[in-house]
Structures are given as structure tokens and as C-alpha cells.
Enzyme design. Structure first.
Site, PDB file in Angstrom:
ATOM      1  N   ASN A 153     -33.130  -2.720  32.147  1.00 60.10           N
ATOM      2  CA  ASN A 153     -32.873  -1.755  30.906  1.00 60.10           C
ATOM      3  C   ASN A 153     -34.130  -0.652  30.888  1.00 60.10           C
ATOM      4  OD1 ASN A 153     -32.616  -0.589  28.450  1.00 60.10           O
ATOM      5  ND2 ASN A 153     -33.477  -2.471  27.323  1.00 60.10           N
TER       6      ASN A 153
ATOM      7  N   LYS B  92     -34.438   1.878  29.204  1.00 64.42           N
ATOM      8  CA  LYS B  92     -34.488   2.306  27.762  1.00 64.42           C
ATOM      9  C   LYS B  92     -34.561   3.982  27.770  1.00 64.42           C
ATOM     10  CE  LYS B  92     -37.039  -1.820  26.741  1.00 64.42           C
ATOM     11  NZ  LYS B  92     -37.910  -2.759  26.055  1.00 64.42           N
TER      12      LYS B  92
ATOM     13  N   HIS C 270     -29.439  -4.749  21.420  1.00 65.43           N
ATOM     14  CA  HIS C 270     -30.774  -4.981  21.848  1.00 65.43           C
ATOM     15  C   HIS C 270     -31.579  -4.803  20.695  1.00 65.43           C
ATOM     16  CE1 HIS C 270     -34.635  -4.154  23.655  1.00 65.43           C
ATOM     17  NE2 HIS C 270     -34.247  -4.546  24.699  1.00 65.43           N
TER      18      HIS C 270
ATOM     19  N   GLU D 107     -34.318  -3.671  19.982  1.00 68.03           N
ATOM     20  CA  GLU D 107     -34.821  -2.433  19.579  1.00 68.03           C
ATOM     21  C   GLU D 107     -33.586  -1.753  18.586  1.00 68.03           C
ATOM     22  OE1 GLU D 107     -36.041  -0.814  23.213  1.00 68.03           O
ATOM     23  OE2 GLU D 107     -37.779  -2.511  23.238  1.00 68.03           O
TER      24      GLU D 107
ATOM     25  N   GLU E 134     -33.312 -12.768  24.273  1.00 64.53           N
ATOM     26  CA  GLU E 134     -34.772 -12.054  24.267  1.00 64.53           C
ATOM     27  C   GLU E 134     -35.463 -12.132  23.070  1.00 64.53           C
ATOM     28  OE1 GLU E 134     -34.323  -8.627  27.125  1.00 64.53           O
ATOM     29  OE2 GLU E 134     -33.791  -7.765  25.075  1.00 64.53           O
TER      30      GLU E 134
ATOM     31  N   GLY F 193     -42.096  -6.299  26.075  1.00 63.89           N
ATOM     32  CA  GLY F 193     -42.734  -5.457  26.213  1.00 63.89           C
ATOM     33  C   GLY F 193     -44.376  -5.838  25.799  1.00 63.89           C
TER      34      GLY F 193
ATOM     35  N   SER G 256     -40.847  -9.577  28.882  1.00 62.19           N
ATOM     36  CA  SER G 256     -41.848  -9.524  29.955  1.00 62.19           C
ATOM     37  C   SER G 256     -41.428 -10.422  31.186  1.00 62.19           C
ATOM     38  CB  SER G 256     -43.262  -9.848  29.336  1.00 62.19           C
ATOM     39  OG  SER G 256     -43.327  -9.142  28.209  1.00 62.19           O
TER      40      SER G 256
END
Ligand code: PEP
Length: 253
Positions: A10, A12, A96, A98, A168, A174, A214
Site C-alpha cells: 500500500n 498510500k 483502511h 487511515e 491491521e 507505521g 510494520s
């Protein structure tokens, strides 16, 4: 049961079209001949065309990071499934964290996007995951359960066969903090258990569940060694051809 490993990057909001093409050009020889894993890169919308062209005749597939549920209309800034298909995407990430955190994504809109993806033949990667507060408050199972029942509401068993789930944990995205393999496996088992309740054991055993958060070349092998971890959704480590290729190779052993 053998489920084919799927590793998806991904990107992003990273990489212009020339940068994305250069990344895939560098990745191609590093992963050439690998058929033990499905390999996917998910660039930003504006980079899809260029990346699809560069990935042509390779074992790298291309996905998008989101889609809108309507076929067309007054939805400024949105992209339809048909537009993604036209650009050559074959996968799409949905829900996702985010998108949930910054753009108001809910389980209901995940469900609408999922239906649009399935109708158009895009392969959906549906993301679920808990915050640190939810994990520490021992609410992980409840949160995942709600995300699965809301996001997958009304989906039939035959549709579920085409859907990939990405677990996730938000606290691991991240941050450099990875769930231990045992912790991730426990949660993947819980997710598969919910899928068994919702769709029956035969189908649930076939669903691929990726881990994301990660994941890097150094921890991919031990995560993928867990029986219910079938792949990875990778952010940071997918932005360099060498690290993405190393991760893929370590994942398949
Ligand atoms: C992601 O964004 O889906 C992700 C897992 O990011 P990272 O690998 O950077 O944690």
C-alpha cells in the site's frame, strides 16, 4: 488447508507516475519467477495507469487504495469501480484504518464499497483492526466482530470466496511496533472463527487473511509461519523495491 500467500504493497499518498513506474521497473527482476505468492502494488489513483503499463507481462498485479460505491454521478473527488478497471486495477483496498480515521469511513460505507468492488470484479482487500486503547481495554474481539459483521453484511458465501481480509492493528501501522507472531495468530484465529460463524467452515478455511502493521523483511518469515497468517499488507517496506522483494522472499521461505 493451503492458501496462496498474498503480499500487497500500500503506497498510500506516495510516488508520482514516473516514481511509481521506476519502483515497479526495479521490482520486476527481483520478483521474476515467483509464483508462490500473489504480488500486488497499490499506488495512488493518478499513478495507476503508468504502473499498470510498467507491470504488464510481469507477475506484479496492481490495486487501488479506495473506490466509491456509485457507478457515476455528483461525487466530487471520488473514483468508481469502472474507472479503476479502466485503469487496469485488479484489486482494491477497502476500509483502511487511515480512511476510517481521517475520512469518516464506517462499516456501512465499507460494505457499500465492497459491493461495488464485487459487482465490477475487482478483488477486495477489506481492512479491519483495533486501536491501542481498544486492545488495552480488551475490546479487540468486539471491535473486530463489529467490523466484520458490518463490513460483510449481506455478503454471500460465494462472494466471500473472492474477498481478502487484512488484519491491521492500528497501533502497529507505521509505528515500527509489530504484533508478536503469537498475538497476530491469535487474532487471525479469532477472525477466521467469526468467518466460520458467518459463512461456514468450508468457505472460511479458504479466505486469505493478511497481517499488516510494520511488516518488514526481518519479521515476515515468522509472521507468515503462523498457520492463519496468509500474507501481508505492507506500507513503508513496500516503497523500496529491494525491501519489498526481500519481504516477499522471506514470506514464502
Ligand atoms: C498499512 O498502511 O497498511 C501498513 C501496514 O503500513 P506499515 O507497513 O508502514 O505499518
Amino acid at each position: 488447508m493451503a492458501r496462496k500467500v498474498i503480499i500487497a504493497g500500500n503506497w498510500k499518498m506516495n510516488n508520482t507516475a514516473p516514481e511509481g513506474s521506476a519502483l515497479v521497473e526495479a521490482l520486476k527482476p527481483l520478483v521474476a519467477g515467483i509464483d508462490a505468492a500473489d504480488i500486488v502494488v497499490c499506488p495512488p489513483f493518478t499513478t495507476l495507469n503508468a504502473v499498470v503499463e510498467t507491470a504488464c507481462n510481469s507477475n506484479i498485479k496492481v490495486g487501488a487504495q479506495n473506490l466509491h460505491w456509485a457507478e457515476s454521478g455528483a461525487f466530487t473527488g471520488e473514483i468508481s469501480a469502472a474507472m479503476l478497471k479502466e485503469a487496469g486495477a485488479t484489486y482494491v483496498i477497502i476500509g483502511h484504518s487511515e480512511r476510517r480515521q481521517y475520512f469518516g469511513e464506517t462499516d456501512a460505507t465499507v460494505n457499500q464499497r465492497l459491493r461495488a468492488a464485487l459487482c465490477s470484479g475487482l478483488i477486495p482487500i477489506v481492512c479491519v483492526g483495533e486501536t491501542l486503547e481498544e486492545r488495552e481495554g480488551e475490546r479487540t474481539d468486539n471491535v473486530l466482530s463489529m467490523q466484520l459483521s458490518g463490513g460483510l453484511a449481506g455478503i454471500t458465501a460465494s462472494e466471500m470466496a473472492d474477498i481478502i481480509i487484512a488484519y491491521e492493528p492500528i497501533w502497529a501501522i507505521g509505528t515500527g511496533k509489530t504484533a508478536t507472531p503469537e498475538m497476530a495468530e491469535d487474532t487471525h484465529c479469532f477472525i477466521r472463527g467469526r468467518l466460520i460463524e458467518m459463512f461456514g467452515a468450508d468457505l472460511a478455511e479458504k479466505v486469505r487473511i493478511q497481517y499488516g502493521g510494520s511488516m518488514k523483511p526481518e519479521n515476515a518469515a515468522e509472521l507468515l509461519a503462523q498457520p492463519n497468517i496468509d500474507g501481508g499488507l505492507i506500507g513503508g517496506a513496500s516503497l523500496k523495491a529491494a525491501s519489498f522483494a526481500a519481504l516477499i522472499k522471506n514470506a514464502i521461505g
